[in-house]
Enzyme design. Sequence first.
Site, PDB file in Angstrom:
ATOM      1  N   TYR A  99       4.362   6.515   9.846  1.00 37.26           N
ATOM      2  CA  TYR A  99       3.429   5.302   9.622  1.00 37.26           C
ATOM      3  C   TYR A  99       4.035   4.039   8.675  1.00 37.26           C
ATOM      4  O   TYR A  99       4.237   3.352   9.108  1.00 37.26           O
ATOM      5  CB  TYR A  99       2.144   5.918   8.744  1.00 37.26           C
ATOM      6  CG  TYR A  99       1.077   4.698   8.764  1.00 37.26           C
ATOM      7  CD1 TYR A  99       0.049   4.679   9.601  1.00 37.26           C
ATOM      8  CD2 TYR A  99       0.850   3.894   7.450  1.00 37.26           C
ATOM      9  CE1 TYR A  99      -1.011   3.783   9.418  1.00 37.26           C
ATOM     10  CE2 TYR A  99       0.150   2.836   7.510  1.00 37.26           C
ATOM     11  CZ  TYR A  99      -0.907   2.858   8.534  1.00 37.26           C
ATOM     12  OH  TYR A  99      -1.985   1.753   8.368  1.00 37.26           O
ATOM     13  N   HIS A 121       0.689  -1.154   0.052  1.00 33.44           N
ATOM     14  CA  HIS A 121       0.015  -0.134  -0.115  1.00 33.44           C
ATOM     15  C   HIS A 121       0.700   1.192  -0.118  1.00 33.44           C
ATOM     16  O   HIS A 121       1.770   1.484   0.806  1.00 33.44           O
ATOM     17  CB  HIS A 121      -0.973   0.119   1.246  1.00 33.44           C
ATOM     18  CG  HIS A 121      -2.175  -0.838   0.980  1.00 33.44           C
ATOM     19  ND1 HIS A 121      -3.083  -0.899   1.798  1.00 33.44           N
ATOM     20  CD2 HIS A 121      -2.493  -1.808   0.264  1.00 33.44           C
ATOM     21  CE1 HIS A 121      -4.020  -1.687   1.627  1.00 33.44           C
ATOM     22  NE2 HIS A 121      -3.550  -2.303   0.505  1.00 33.44           N
ATOM     23  N   TYR A 152      -9.321   5.189   7.752  1.00 33.41           N
ATOM     24  CA  TYR A 152      -9.434   5.520   9.136  1.00 33.41           C
ATOM     25  C   TYR A 152     -10.167   6.699   9.261  1.00 33.41           C
ATOM     26  O   TYR A 152     -10.296   7.577   8.755  1.00 33.41           O
ATOM     27  CB  TYR A 152      -7.891   6.098   9.597  1.00 33.41           C
ATOM     28  CG  TYR A 152      -6.711   5.004   9.809  1.00 33.41           C
ATOM     29  CD1 TYR A 152      -5.983   4.466   8.670  1.00 33.41           C
ATOM     30  CD2 TYR A 152      -6.580   4.358  11.266  1.00 33.41           C
ATOM     31  CE1 TYR A 152      -4.937   3.865   8.912  1.00 33.41           C
ATOM     32  CE2 TYR A 152      -5.515   3.526  11.290  1.00 33.41           C
ATOM     33  CZ  TYR A 152      -4.750   3.016  10.234  1.00 33.41           C
ATOM     34  OH  TYR A 152      -3.687   2.148  10.453  1.00 33.41           O
ATOM     35  N   LYS A 206       1.671  -0.044  15.130  1.00 30.89           N
ATOM     36  CA  LYS A 206       3.098  -0.221  15.393  1.00 30.89           C
ATOM     37  C   LYS A 206       3.493  -1.392  16.193  1.00 30.89           C
ATOM     38  O   LYS A 206       4.681  -2.055  16.537  1.00 30.89           O
ATOM     39  CB  LYS A 206       3.573   0.958  16.191  1.00 30.89           C
ATOM     40  CG  LYS A 206       3.573   2.344  15.304  1.00 30.89           C
ATOM     41  CD  LYS A 206       4.825   2.500  14.306  1.00 30.89           C
ATOM     42  CE  LYS A 206       4.682   3.352  13.143  1.00 30.89           C
ATOM     43  NZ  LYS A 206       4.316   2.537  11.982  1.00 30.89           N
ATOM     44  N   PRO A 250      -3.528   0.466  19.142  1.00 27.95           N
ATOM     45  CA  PRO A 250      -3.387  -0.110  17.739  1.00 27.95           C
ATOM     46  C   PRO A 250      -3.273   1.167  16.744  1.00 27.95           C
ATOM     47  O   PRO A 250      -2.905   0.615  15.447  1.00 27.95           O
ATOM     48  CB  PRO A 250      -4.214  -1.247  17.753  1.00 27.95           C
ATOM     49  CG  PRO A 250      -5.226  -0.853  18.627  1.00 27.95           C
ATOM     50  CD  PRO A 250      -4.500   0.006  19.671  1.00 27.95           C
TER      51      PRO A 250
HETATM   52  P1  FAD Z   1       2.514 -12.015  21.493  1.00 23.34           P
HETATM   53  O1  FAD Z   1       1.907 -12.127  20.447  1.00 23.34           O
HETATM   54  O2  FAD Z   1       1.537 -11.730  22.866  1.00 23.34           O
HETATM   55  O3  FAD Z   1       3.270 -13.291  22.056  1.00 23.34           O
HETATM   56  C1  FAD Z   1       3.553 -13.666  23.297  1.00 23.34           C
HETATM   57  C2  FAD Z   1       3.393 -15.278  23.334  1.00 23.34           C
HETATM   58  O4  FAD Z   1       4.021 -15.700  24.596  1.00 23.34           O
HETATM   59  C3  FAD Z   1       2.243 -15.882  23.319  1.00 23.34           C
HETATM   60  O5  FAD Z   1       2.062 -16.897  22.398  1.00 23.34           O
HETATM   61  C4  FAD Z   1       1.830 -16.214  24.790  1.00 23.34           C
HETATM   62  O6  FAD Z   1       0.855 -17.252  24.783  1.00 23.34           O
HETATM   63  C5  FAD Z   1       3.039 -16.621  25.303  1.00 23.34           C
HETATM   64  N1  FAD Z   1       3.083 -16.580  26.812  1.00 23.34           N
HETATM   65  C6  FAD Z   1       2.842 -15.763  27.597  1.00 23.34           C
HETATM   66  N2  FAD Z   1       2.902 -16.035  28.906  1.00 23.34           N
HETATM   67  C7  FAD Z   1       3.692 -17.096  28.779  1.00 23.34           C
HETATM   68  C8  FAD Z   1       4.313 -17.721  29.820  1.00 23.34           C
HETATM   69  N3  FAD Z   1       4.139 -17.528  31.214  1.00 23.34           N
HETATM   70  N4  FAD Z   1       5.169 -19.102  29.640  1.00 23.34           N
HETATM   71  C9  FAD Z   1       5.342 -19.038  27.807  1.00 23.34           C
HETATM   72  N5  FAD Z   1       4.609 -18.561  27.243  1.00 23.34           N
HETATM   73  C10 FAD Z   1       3.739 -17.343  27.365  1.00 23.34           C
HETATM   74  N6  FAD Z   1       0.087  -4.428  16.132  1.00 23.34           N
HETATM   75  C11 FAD Z   1       0.523  -4.082  15.140  1.00 23.34           C
HETATM   76  O7  FAD Z   1       1.521  -3.647  14.767  1.00 23.34           O
HETATM   77  N7  FAD Z   1      -0.965  -3.746  14.197  1.00 23.34           N
HETATM   78  C12 FAD Z   1      -2.001  -4.064  14.519  1.00 23.34           C
HETATM   79  O8  FAD Z   1      -3.008  -3.936  13.712  1.00 23.34           O
HETATM   80  C13 FAD Z   1      -2.108  -4.507  15.783  1.00 23.34           C
HETATM   81  N8  FAD Z   1      -3.384  -5.097  16.226  1.00 23.34           N
HETATM   82  C14 FAD Z   1      -3.709  -5.879  17.276  1.00 23.34           C
HETATM   83  C15 FAD Z   1      -4.946  -6.380  17.623  1.00 23.34           C
HETATM   84  C16 FAD Z   1      -5.008  -6.902  19.047  1.00 23.34           C
HETATM   85  C17 FAD Z   1      -6.517  -7.311  19.363  1.00 23.34           C
HETATM   86  C18 FAD Z   1      -3.908  -7.263  19.884  1.00 23.34           C
HETATM   87  C19 FAD Z   1      -4.226  -7.692  21.264  1.00 23.34           C
HETATM   88  C20 FAD Z   1      -2.625  -6.701  19.510  1.00 23.34           C
HETATM   89  C21 FAD Z   1      -2.614  -6.036  18.145  1.00 23.34           C
HETATM   90  N9  FAD Z   1      -1.291  -5.483  17.719  1.00 23.34           N
HETATM   91  C22 FAD Z   1      -1.279  -4.763  16.842  1.00 23.34           C
HETATM   92  C23 FAD Z   1      -0.275  -5.999  18.658  1.00 23.34           C
HETATM   93  C24 FAD Z   1       0.498  -6.962  18.077  1.00 23.34           C
HETATM   94  O9  FAD Z   1      -0.215  -8.080  17.754  1.00 23.34           O
HETATM   95  C25 FAD Z   1       1.486  -7.289  19.095  1.00 23.34           C
HETATM   96  O10 FAD Z   1       2.394  -6.115  19.122  1.00 23.34           O
HETATM   97  C26 FAD Z   1       2.388  -8.603  18.929  1.00 23.34           C
HETATM   98  O11 FAD Z   1       1.447  -9.813  18.836  1.00 23.34           O
HETATM   99  C27 FAD Z   1       3.610  -8.793  19.710  1.00 23.34           C
HETATM  100  O12 FAD Z   1       4.101  -9.750  19.491  1.00 23.34           O
HETATM  101  P2  FAD Z   1       5.049 -10.719  20.935  1.00 23.34           P
HETATM  102  O13 FAD Z   1       5.568 -12.024  20.000  1.00 23.34           O
HETATM  103  O14 FAD Z   1       5.877  -9.740  21.548  1.00 23.34           O
HETATM  104  O15 FAD Z   1       3.912 -10.840  21.719  1.00 23.34           O
HETATM  105  C1  DHB Z   2      -4.976  -3.246  11.273  1.00 21.60           C
HETATM  106  C2  DHB Z   2      -4.858  -2.762  12.636  1.00 21.60           C
HETATM  107  C3  DHB Z   2      -4.459  -1.733  12.992  1.00 21.60           C
HETATM  108  O1  DHB Z   2      -4.317  -1.451  14.129  1.00 21.60           O
HETATM  109  C4  DHB Z   2      -4.187  -0.692  12.247  1.00 21.60           C
HETATM  110  O2  DHB Z   2      -3.738   0.607  12.592  1.00 21.60           O
HETATM  111  C5  DHB Z   2      -4.212  -1.025  10.887  1.00 21.60           C
HETATM  112  C6  DHB Z   2      -4.588  -2.162  10.247  1.00 21.60           C
HETATM  113  C7  DHB Z   2      -5.328  -4.520  10.773  1.00 21.60           C
HETATM  114  O3  DHB Z   2      -5.566  -5.366  11.771  1.00 21.60           O
HETATM  115  O4  DHB Z   2      -5.474  -4.912   9.682  1.00 21.60           O
END
Ligand code: FAD
Ligand code: DHB
Length: 393
Positions: free
Chosen positions: A386, A72, A202, A298, A294
């Site tokens: 962005y 995009h 948005y 980022k 979100p």
């Molecule tokens: P996580 O994905 O949380 O992974 C952590 C892992 O550790 C999990 O699998 C969990 O099960 C495991 N864990 C937890 N506790 C333990 C334990 N005690 N022992 C062993 N394992 C454990 N980011 C964006 O950039 N854009 C978006 O659009 C966006 N939308 C989002 C929407 C939602 C609903 C959520 C919740 C988050 C969103 N995010 C978004 C954020 C993004 O998903 C996270 O920043 C990303 O998942 C971070 O990755 P991570 O591996 O650090 O953590």
């Molecule tokens: C999505 C989530 C976001 O938070 C965002 O800013 C843009 C896209 C997504 O899930 O596609």
Amino acid sequence: QSTQVAIIGAGPSGLLLGQLLSRAGIHNVILEQRSDEHVLARVRAGILEQGTVDLLEEAGVADRLHQEGLVHDGIYIAFNGERQHIALSSLTGGRSVTVYGQTEITRDLMAARAAAGLSTHYEAAGVALHDFESGGKPWVSYLRNGKPEVLHCDYIAGCDGFHGVSRHSIAPDAFKTFERTYPFGWLGVLADTPPVAPELVYAQHPRGFALCSMRSRTRSRCYIQCCLTDSLNQWSDELFWAELRMRLDPVSAAALQPAAALEKSIAPLRSFVAEPMRFGRLFLAGDAAHIVPPTGAKGLNLAASDVRYLAQGLIEHYREHSSIALNHYSARALQRVWRAERFSWAMTRLLHSFPDQGSFDHRLQQAELDYLFSSTAAQTSLAENYVGLALDA
Ligand code: FAD
Ligand code: DHB
């Protein structure tokens, strides 16, 4: 059992770190508390910065991303019945973002790990971190099929998300936290229906924020600002699409085709940073150390840049016996984290309705959108953030 790096958590941070380390010949074991199916079923992020795409390429897991990801070059912002295009590429020297779901990245990383025969212990219960601050070698204890196990290591990478055990294992007086919560959440729906526009929309609206994102040309991912007290059973598919339609500009609204939700979830919004990100032989990365609301997309991208810095530090340590990059990990990562915290907070403030907002704040918000729509300088600032700021300042 022993390894060089014990990685806690098999989300994007843990899997990507494992992949980068393995490719550099550094042995690692991942401990994940959930099942692989559970990890894959979590619908989350969808927008990748160029730097994240580059890192996935470097990790050797970008083939499908290049085939299926959508590049995009801009976004739309809808406000006051109109939607305005904000160019990303032409304002940033050709940089863009790629639409490719977190679930797909996770799937690609899991497949690469399985193909390389590396160990990930899913459903590891009661993970506990030991001796990471003592100067000696740390170890991790956990239960596998109900049986106690021990993993000895040189370093521990805490990649276990916001609610994980790693940050909670650190003495409370050894770190400082910075936090802001927001008085609303996001209700998200995934559905097989074409996106309302070729790029993300948005929307700022008196009824609240809305976002039309996508996973492909036939699959939409849409969000609306909701109350923190709302529950999923209050939001039928019909209500969701009707509310979304009301918040969009007429052109986007006319293109909206409601379809059955494949997934529906509510997420609270939060800004959070823990400092520092290193404690002896424990390093925190991704959501374990910081959360952004979100709105700026980022979270996943920050997790990826942490992992890049950490992987560089560990690779330098094992290959060149130099700890310089490892010693700089926390400061280097935090500088980028705070820039993304600022942008995510600003985007959230710009586009949401705050229940306690007075009439003065409301006018300021409108003036800020009006300024954005009329100023190339303002659009360039948004675009540069962005698509993602440079990895090293
Ligand atoms: P996580 O994905 O949380 O992974 C952590 C892992 O550790 C999990 O699998 C969990 O099960 C495991 N864990 C937890 N506790 C333990 C334990 N005690 N022992 C062993 N394992 C454990 N980011 C964006 O950039 N854009 C978006 O659009 C966006 N939308 C989002 C929407 C939602 C609903 C959520 C919740 C988050 C969103 N995010 C978004 C954020 C993004 O998903 C996270 O920043 C990303 O998942 C971070 O990755 P991570 O591996 O650090 O953590
Ligand atoms: C999505 C989530 C976001 O938070 C965002 O800013 C843009 C896209 C997504 O899930 O596609």
